[in-house]
Design a protein around this motif. Structure first.
Motif: not given
Length: 195
Positions: A133-152
């Protein structure tokens, strides 16, 4: 396939703007609205895929990010087999008489092992996406979305591991995979090691 709300949520574009853009994109022949089995949503057309390929190549060139995305894709490939196995282990729990027996989730140790593996993979995903995501900002968020799913999933909502129709660990992972392939112009199934 995604409805207006899902498109808005995933792109970060406000819902009203999405509702204006999608019919325009349909007029260009880039997307079409489909319905079946009690669900409906927007999907890319072949022409839309071509336009997406063109825009992604342009973005990659302008950002000078090819090397970063290629490196992230290689790192992703190393983790991908483990994710597929973890999702398989969540869905199946072989027995002596049936190697394809469904996992009825009656063995907490089995499920805990799978969730622990997904936790490790989530850490790898977050690290991979951070640099990307440092190179292409649109890749940000995948880690948070994965972690949110795992928490559920850890909270007892098992469909958040590999469920369909929710942004499960598997769905987020496969979306990132598709994003990497599309960004690099690699057709699905054309990666090294695929048949």
């Amino acid at each position: 396939m995604a409805n207006d709300t899902a498109v808005s949520r995933r792109t970060g574009i406000d819902h009203d703007t999405v509702c204006e853009l999608l019919p325009d994109f349909e007029a260009y022949g880039w997307v079409t609205h489909v319905a079946f089995g009690g669900t409906s949503g927007w999907t890319l057309t072949e022409r839309g895929r071509d336009e997406d390929t063109r825009k992604l190549a342009e973005e990659l060139e302008e950002a000078g990010a090819r090397a970063a995305v290629e490196q992230a894709h290689k790192a992703f490939e190393i983790l991908n087999g483990r994710l597929v196995q973890a999702c398989t282990d969540w869905q199946l729990r072989p027995t002596e008489s049936d190697r394809l027996a469904s996992n009825d989730h009656s063995d907490p140790a089995w499920d805990a092992r799978v969730l622990d593996e997904l936790t490790v993979l989530g850490g790898g995903l977050t690290q991979l996406v951070c640099g990307l995501s440092d190179a292409l900002a649109r890749f940000g968020g995948y880690g948070e979305r994965f972690s949110a799913a795992l928490a559920r999933a850890r909270a007892g909502e098992g469909q958040w591991v590999a469920g369909v129709g929710v942004p499960s660990c598997h769905a987020v992972w496969m979306e990132l995979h598709e994003d990497l392939l599309s960004t690099l112009g690699i057709p699905r199934g054309a990666e090294p090691g695929t048949r």
